[in-house]
Design an enzyme around this catalytic site. Structure first.
Site, PDB file in Angstrom:
ATOM      1  N   ALA A   1     103.603  -5.031 -12.691  1.00 38.48           N
ATOM      2  CA  ALA A   1     104.208  -3.646 -12.700  1.00 38.48           C
ATOM      3  C   ALA A   1     102.611  -2.672 -11.424  1.00 38.48           C
ATOM      4  O   ALA A   1     102.056  -2.130 -11.224  1.00 38.48           O
ATOM      5  CB  ALA A   1     104.142  -2.886 -13.870  1.00 38.48           C
TER       6      ALA A   1
ATOM      7  N   GLY B   1     103.408  -3.806  -5.358  1.00 31.73           N
ATOM      8  CA  GLY B   1     103.910  -4.352  -5.089  1.00 31.73           C
ATOM      9  C   GLY B   1     106.044  -3.862  -5.295  1.00 31.73           C
ATOM     10  O   GLY B   1     105.487  -2.489  -6.220  1.00 31.73           O
ATOM     11  N   PHE B   2     106.488  -4.499  -5.943  1.00 27.08           N
ATOM     12  CA  PHE B   2     107.959  -4.267  -6.142  1.00 27.08           C
ATOM     13  C   PHE B   2     107.560  -3.413  -7.645  1.00 27.08           C
ATOM     14  O   PHE B   2     108.879  -2.936  -8.025  1.00 27.08           O
ATOM     15  CB  PHE B   2     108.880  -5.194  -6.173  1.00 27.08           C
ATOM     16  CG  PHE B   2     109.590  -5.960  -5.445  1.00 27.08           C
ATOM     17  CD1 PHE B   2     109.125  -5.257  -4.242  1.00 27.08           C
ATOM     18  CD2 PHE B   2     109.904  -7.640  -5.370  1.00 27.08           C
ATOM     19  CE1 PHE B   2     109.689  -6.262  -2.803  1.00 27.08           C
ATOM     20  CE2 PHE B   2     110.404  -8.361  -4.121  1.00 27.08           C
ATOM     21  CZ  PHE B   2     110.017  -7.412  -3.097  1.00 27.08           C
TER      22      PHE B   2
ATOM     23  N   ARG C   1      98.151  -8.403 -15.186  1.00 28.88           N
ATOM     24  CA  ARG C   1      96.970  -9.079 -16.044  1.00 28.88           C
ATOM     25  C   ARG C   1      95.227  -8.771 -15.520  1.00 28.88           C
ATOM     26  O   ARG C   1      94.879  -7.969 -16.185  1.00 28.88           O
ATOM     27  CB  ARG C   1      97.003 -10.479 -15.612  1.00 28.88           C
ATOM     28  CG  ARG C   1      97.575 -11.826 -15.384  1.00 28.88           C
ATOM     29  CD  ARG C   1      97.504 -12.910 -14.977  1.00 28.88           C
ATOM     30  NE  ARG C   1      97.769 -12.294 -13.945  1.00 28.88           N
ATOM     31  CZ  ARG C   1      98.029 -13.468 -12.444  1.00 28.88           C
ATOM     32  NH1 ARG C   1      97.648 -14.644 -12.999  1.00 28.88           N
ATOM     33  NH2 ARG C   1      98.092 -13.023 -11.519  1.00 28.88           N
TER      34      ARG C   1
ATOM     35  N   ASP D   1      99.230 -12.188 -19.206  1.00 28.97           N
ATOM     36  CA  ASP D   1      99.575 -13.484 -18.684  1.00 28.97           C
ATOM     37  C   ASP D   1     101.356 -13.734 -18.685  1.00 28.97           C
ATOM     38  O   ASP D   1     100.520 -13.922 -19.932  1.00 28.97           O
ATOM     39  CB  ASP D   1      98.592 -14.032 -18.451  1.00 28.97           C
ATOM     40  CG  ASP D   1      99.029 -15.462 -17.576  1.00 28.97           C
ATOM     41  OD1 ASP D   1     100.623 -15.868 -17.026  1.00 28.97           O
ATOM     42  OD2 ASP D   1      98.077 -15.890 -16.650  1.00 28.97           O
TER      43      ASP D   1
ATOM     44  N   ASN E   1     109.858  -9.195 -13.163  1.00 27.13           N
ATOM     45  CA  ASN E   1     109.380  -9.246 -11.479  1.00 27.13           C
ATOM     46  C   ASN E   1     108.502  -9.799 -11.520  1.00 27.13           C
ATOM     47  O   ASN E   1     108.272 -10.208 -10.197  1.00 27.13           O
ATOM     48  CB  ASN E   1     109.356  -7.675 -11.179  1.00 27.13           C
ATOM     49  CG  ASN E   1     108.436  -7.532 -10.314  1.00 27.13           C
ATOM     50  OD1 ASN E   1     108.930  -7.234  -8.899  1.00 27.13           O
ATOM     51  ND2 ASN E   1     107.433  -7.317 -10.637  1.00 27.13           N
TER      52      ASN E   1
ATOM     53  N   SER F   1     115.289 -14.420  -6.025  1.00 27.43           N
ATOM     54  CA  SER F   1     114.841 -14.171  -4.059  1.00 27.43           C
ATOM     55  C   SER F   1     115.861 -15.044  -3.544  1.00 27.43           C
ATOM     56  O   SER F   1     116.432 -15.880  -3.343  1.00 27.43           O
ATOM     57  CB  SER F   1     113.409 -15.479  -3.976  1.00 27.43           C
ATOM     58  OG  SER F   1     112.846 -15.561  -2.090  1.00 27.43           O
TER      59      SER F   1
ATOM     60  N   TYR G   1     108.475 -23.419  -4.814  1.00 25.46           N
ATOM     61  CA  TYR G   1     108.748 -21.830  -4.774  1.00 25.46           C
ATOM     62  C   TYR G   1     110.264 -21.552  -4.798  1.00 25.46           C
ATOM     63  O   TYR G   1     110.878 -20.294  -5.733  1.00 25.46           O
ATOM     64  CB  TYR G   1     108.564 -21.166  -3.913  1.00 25.46           C
ATOM     65  CG  TYR G   1     108.215 -19.740  -4.086  1.00 25.46           C
ATOM     66  CD1 TYR G   1     108.244 -19.010  -4.624  1.00 25.46           C
ATOM     67  CD2 TYR G   1     109.794 -19.040  -3.374  1.00 25.46           C
ATOM     68  CE1 TYR G   1     108.511 -17.211  -5.289  1.00 25.46           C
ATOM     69  CE2 TYR G   1     109.668 -17.521  -3.339  1.00 25.46           C
ATOM     70  CZ  TYR G   1     108.782 -16.362  -4.430  1.00 25.46           C
ATOM     71  OH  TYR G   1     108.970 -15.786  -4.312  1.00 25.46           O
TER      72      TYR G   1
ATOM     73  N   PRO H   1     115.365 -10.242  -3.088  1.00 27.74           N
ATOM     74  CA  PRO H   1     115.374  -9.998  -1.580  1.00 27.74           C
ATOM     75  C   PRO H   1     114.374 -10.728  -0.877  1.00 27.74           C
ATOM     76  O   PRO H   1     114.090 -12.043  -0.914  1.00 27.74           O
ATOM     77  CB  PRO H   1     113.789  -9.111  -2.358  1.00 27.74           C
ATOM     78  CG  PRO H   1     113.534  -9.340  -3.609  1.00 27.74           C
ATOM     79  CD  PRO H   1     114.440 -10.276  -3.952  1.00 27.74           C
TER      80      PRO H   1
HETATM   81  P1  NDP Z   1     102.967  -9.143  -5.299  1.00 26.71           P
HETATM   82  O1  NDP Z   1     101.845 -10.114  -5.381  1.00 26.71           O
HETATM   83  O2  NDP Z   1     102.962  -7.418  -4.571  1.00 26.71           O
HETATM   84  O3  NDP Z   1     102.934  -8.224  -7.173  1.00 26.71           O
HETATM   85  C1  NDP Z   1     103.575  -9.472  -7.998  1.00 26.71           C
HETATM   86  C2  NDP Z   1     103.155  -8.656  -8.809  1.00 26.71           C
HETATM   87  O4  NDP Z   1     103.211 -10.143 -10.517  1.00 26.71           O
HETATM   88  C3  NDP Z   1     101.817  -8.528  -9.972  1.00 26.71           C
HETATM   89  O5  NDP Z   1     102.146  -7.146 -10.679  1.00 26.71           O
HETATM   90  C4  NDP Z   1     101.123  -9.214 -11.100  1.00 26.71           C
HETATM   91  O6  NDP Z   1     100.247  -8.613 -11.473  1.00 26.71           O
HETATM   92  C5  NDP Z   1     102.342  -9.705 -10.906  1.00 26.71           C
HETATM   93  N1  NDP Z   1     102.155 -11.254 -11.860  1.00 26.71           N
HETATM   94  C6  NDP Z   1     101.838 -12.763 -11.154  1.00 26.71           C
HETATM   95  N2  NDP Z   1     101.537 -13.490 -11.896  1.00 26.71           N
HETATM   96  C7  NDP Z   1     101.726 -13.089 -13.141  1.00 26.71           C
HETATM   97  C8  NDP Z   1     101.175 -13.731 -14.283  1.00 26.71           C
HETATM   98  N3  NDP Z   1     100.947 -15.137 -14.426  1.00 26.71           N
HETATM   99  N4  NDP Z   1     101.131 -12.724 -15.275  1.00 26.71           N
HETATM  100  C9  NDP Z   1     101.626 -11.676 -15.406  1.00 26.71           C
HETATM  101  N5  NDP Z   1     101.938 -10.724 -14.559  1.00 26.71           N
HETATM  102  C10 NDP Z   1     101.897 -11.529 -13.311  1.00 26.71           C
HETATM  103  O7  NDP Z   1     104.355  -9.476  -5.193  1.00 26.71           O
HETATM  104  P2  NDP Z   1     106.162  -8.757  -5.047  1.00 26.71           P
HETATM  105  O8  NDP Z   1     106.027  -7.332  -5.105  1.00 26.71           O
HETATM  106  O9  NDP Z   1     106.423  -8.866  -3.772  1.00 26.71           O
HETATM  107  O10 NDP Z   1     106.552 -10.040  -6.139  1.00 26.71           O
HETATM  108  C11 NDP Z   1     106.849  -9.177  -7.375  1.00 26.71           C
HETATM  109  C12 NDP Z   1     108.415 -10.694  -7.675  1.00 26.71           C
HETATM  110  O11 NDP Z   1     109.125 -10.046  -6.370  1.00 26.71           O
HETATM  111  C13 NDP Z   1     108.415 -11.751  -7.265  1.00 26.71           C
HETATM  112  O12 NDP Z   1     108.707 -12.407  -8.589  1.00 26.71           O
HETATM  113  C14 NDP Z   1     107.866 -12.147  -6.462  1.00 26.71           C
HETATM  114  O13 NDP Z   1     108.534 -14.009  -5.755  1.00 26.71           O
HETATM  115  C15 NDP Z   1     109.545 -11.567  -5.756  1.00 26.71           C
HETATM  116  N6  NDP Z   1     109.896 -11.898  -4.194  1.00 26.71           N
HETATM  117  C16 NDP Z   1     108.764 -10.872  -3.367  1.00 26.71           C
HETATM  118  C17 NDP Z   1     109.807 -10.942  -2.246  1.00 26.71           C
HETATM  119  C18 NDP Z   1     108.296 -10.500  -1.279  1.00 26.71           C
HETATM  120  O14 NDP Z   1     108.450 -11.287   0.245  1.00 26.71           O
HETATM  121  N7  NDP Z   1     107.384  -9.982  -1.765  1.00 26.71           N
HETATM  122  C19 NDP Z   1     110.929 -11.551  -1.904  1.00 26.71           C
HETATM  123  C20 NDP Z   1     111.541 -11.933  -2.922  1.00 26.71           C
HETATM  124  C21 NDP Z   1     111.121 -12.022  -4.220  1.00 26.71           C
HETATM  125  P3  NDP Z   1      99.235  -8.851 -11.817  1.00 26.71           P
HETATM  126  O15 NDP Z   1      98.535  -9.953 -10.972  1.00 26.71           O
HETATM  127  O16 NDP Z   1      97.795  -8.278 -12.353  1.00 26.71           O
HETATM  128  O17 NDP Z   1      99.260  -9.741 -13.122  1.00 26.71           O
HETATM  129  C1  8X3 Z   2     109.659 -14.212  -0.492  1.00 23.70           C
HETATM  130  C2  8X3 Z   2     110.321 -14.497   0.340  1.00 23.70           C
HETATM  131  O1  8X3 Z   2     110.802 -16.220   2.420  1.00 23.70           O
HETATM  132  O2  8X3 Z   2     108.803 -15.197   2.038  1.00 23.70           O
HETATM  133  O3  8X3 Z   2     110.081 -14.692  -1.837  1.00 23.70           O
HETATM  134  O4  8X3 Z   2     110.616 -16.763   0.615  1.00 23.70           O
HETATM  135  S1  8X3 Z   2     110.225 -15.727   1.776  1.00 23.70           S
END
Ligand code: NDP
Ligand code: 8X3
Length: 255
Positions: free
Chosen positions: A10, A13-14, A34, A60, A87, A140, A153, A183
């Protein structure tokens, strides 16, 4: 009484956008991630909406012991989790299967697959005990269609798709909804993380293109979560209008 939603990842991003929309609608929110300083800042922002409670959990998702112990220790008033949004996730690097970095592969599998499982294993029993709940898994389009250099991925997100189906079957008798959201391209910190802080590479992903934004996914999660109790959206692929699939996008051409 307010309903409760728990969102992993949280801090950006999403996940952050989902926390904000549910706070606006009067849900109590459990935020996880984290980066503690970001959780603290978001907690303050969410409390600004008033009449809700916020619990920040700093872990984590790859650390199974920590995930289990932190969730086991949540105060009683927080144990009635109505919605879990799995997420937290990332892409690390892009490369062919013969040259990819093992460390990147481990991070993606450990976070996107094993982390999601650890959190679900800790939270699902709380839902089963109450015979209700809704689990959202953020997959995704990359889990539906495999693209060059996306290998691990894509595989990790295909696993999220499969696990969503498995959860829906295993939790069927417990009245628990499971919604998988896949997405397409969305501008968050995702590409910056994938390209390890390289802003030029990250920016190029969205060039000539109007990507999704985090609020688009948050609005969809809210919509799915507020349908009548007998209705469950199982699986959604969401792309920007300029993206038809993982491979086809219609970019503006620079004059
Ligand atoms: P962001 O990088 O903006 O957010 C990712 C979030 O995941 C952060 O809050 C981060 O928090 C958390 N995170 C990552 N690794 C860990 C970990 N080991 N433990 C706990 N928290 C973790 O990316 P998005 O919001 O875009 O991504 C959210 C989800 O959506 C992901 O699963 C991504 O694969 C998926 N997605 C994204 C797309 C895109 O184009 N953006 C498209 C399709 C899917 P912190 O670093 O503080 O731990
Ligand atoms: C993220 C979307 O197309 O970059 O999950 O893999 S893509």
């Amino acid at each position: 009484m307010n309903k409760t939603i728990m969102i992993t990842g949280a801090t950006s991003g999403f996940g952050k956008a989902i926390a904000l929309i549910f706070a606006k609608h009067g849900y109590n929110i459990i935020i996880t991630g984290r980066r503690k300083e970001r959780l603290d800042a978001l907690e303050k922002e969410l409390l600004g909406y008033g009449k809700i409670s916020v619990l920040s959990l700093n872990f984590d998702v790859r650390n199974q012991n920590k995930v289990a112990s932190v969730i086991e220790a949540i105060p009683d008033e927080w144990r009635a989790i109505d919605i879990l949004v799995n997420n937290a996730g990332l892409a690390a690097g892009m490369g062919h299967i013969d040259t990819g970095l093992i460390d990147d592969w481990d991070r993606m599998i450990d976070t996107n697959v094993k982390g999601l499982l650890y959190v679900t294993r800790a939270v699902a029993p709380l839902m089963v005990a109450r015979n209700c709940g809704h689990i959202f898994n953020i997959g995704s389009i990359a889990g539906k269609e495999i693209y060059e250099n996306g290998n691990v991925y894509c595989a990790s997100k295909s696993a999220v798709d499969s696990l969503s189906k498995a959860m829906r079957i295993d939790l069927l008798k417990n009245n628990i909804k499971v919604t998988h959201i896949a997405p397409g391209m969305a501008e968050t910190e995702f590409s910056l993380v994938r390209f390890k802080g390289d802003k030029d590479k990250a920016g190029a992903v969205y060039k000539g293109f109007e990507p999704l934004v985090a609020d688009d996914i948050a609005n969809i999660v809210y919509y799915c979560a507020t349908l009548p109790t007998h209705v469950c959206i199982n699986d959604l692929v969401v792309t920007p209008v300029q993206q038809a699939s993982a491979y086809y996008s219609n970019r503006f051409i620079n004059p």
